[in-house]
Scaffold this active site. Structure first.
Site, PDB file in Angstrom:
ATOM      1  N   HIS A 199      31.010   8.165 -11.050  1.00 47.16           N
ATOM      2  CA  HIS A 199      30.942   9.352 -10.262  1.00 47.16           C
ATOM      3  C   HIS A 199      31.284   9.775  -9.085  1.00 47.16           C
ATOM      4  CE1 HIS A 199      28.448  13.641 -10.793  1.00 47.16           C
ATOM      5  NE2 HIS A 199      27.814  13.256 -10.128  1.00 47.16           N
ATOM      6  N   MET A 207      35.172  15.011 -18.455  1.00 47.54           N
ATOM      7  CA  MET A 207      33.495  16.554 -17.206  1.00 47.54           C
ATOM      8  C   MET A 207      32.685  16.682 -18.522  1.00 47.54           C
ATOM      9  SD  MET A 207      34.436  16.597 -14.060  1.00 47.54           S
ATOM     10  CE  MET A 207      33.453  17.824 -13.714  1.00 47.54           C
ATOM     11  N   ILE A 216      29.409  15.132 -21.735  1.00 48.40           N
ATOM     12  CA  ILE A 216      28.833  14.700 -21.971  1.00 48.40           C
ATOM     13  C   ILE A 216      28.463  13.806 -23.251  1.00 48.40           C
ATOM     14  CG2 ILE A 216      26.369  14.601 -22.598  1.00 48.40           C
ATOM     15  CD1 ILE A 216      25.416  17.610 -21.058  1.00 48.40           C
ATOM     16  N   ASN A 244      42.302   8.508 -10.205  1.00 48.91           N
ATOM     17  CA  ASN A 244      41.140   7.357 -10.674  1.00 48.91           C
ATOM     18  C   ASN A 244      41.932   6.284 -11.555  1.00 48.91           C
ATOM     19  OD1 ASN A 244      39.317   7.129  -8.541  1.00 48.91           O
ATOM     20  ND2 ASN A 244      37.780   8.977  -9.897  1.00 48.91           N
ATOM     21  N   ASN A 255      30.940   4.639 -16.293  1.00 48.23           N
ATOM     22  CA  ASN A 255      30.732   6.129 -15.550  1.00 48.23           C
ATOM     23  C   ASN A 255      31.527   5.808 -14.056  1.00 48.23           C
ATOM     24  OD1 ASN A 255      31.772   8.706 -15.673  1.00 48.23           O
ATOM     25  ND2 ASN A 255      29.092   8.840 -14.873  1.00 48.23           N
TER      26      ASN A 255
END
Length: 135
Positions: A104, A85, A87, A8, A102
């Site tokens: 996902h 990866m 938090i 990405n 973000n």
């Protein structure tokens, strides 16, 4: 921000270079020194690579305070968590005045973790997708 392969990340860089995205990638933050994204980023000398290794014993607020300090002085208009990866705490979110998005690789409430797409195929679900959201 990326923790792994960096596909990405590289697509975003390519899209900025071909003007599909109006902007410039100026930095990569990675928490895994051996991640392939670091190799990908090395092809672009204008991109500052910041490697801030994360250990499970690390205090999360201290970890992110270090990253915030490393980014101090850089004009940032957008932060993209592209395969990040970890938090992200509220202290990080409020430290920046720009949007944070973000990426996902699964729909909400479906698959979690690093192998979401493979797990969706293996489960033969009727539909799958990805989620892009503001943090």
């Amino acid at each position: 921000f990326s923790s792994g392969n960096g596909s990405n990340f590289e697509e975003i860089v390519t899209a900025t270079q071909t003007k599909i995205i109006n902007g410039t990638v100026i930095a990569l933050v990675c928490n895994t020194p051996t991640a392939f994204v670091v190799t990908r980023a090395a092809k672009y000398p204008h991109i500052q690579v910041i490697i801030q290794e994360y250990a499970r014993s690390t205090c999360r607020s201290d970890y992110y305070a270090t990253i915030i300090a490393q980014l101090d002085g850089i004009t940032i208009d957008l932060i993209v968590l592209a395969g990040w990866m970890l938090i992200v705490p509220e202290s990080f979110i409020t430290a920046f005045k720009c949007p944070i998005i973000n990426l996902h690789p699964a729909l909400p409430n479906s698959f979690i973790g690093t192998h979401c797409i493979e797990e969706a195929f293996a489960a033969n679900v009727p539909q799958s997708g990805l989620m892009v959201h503001l943090v």
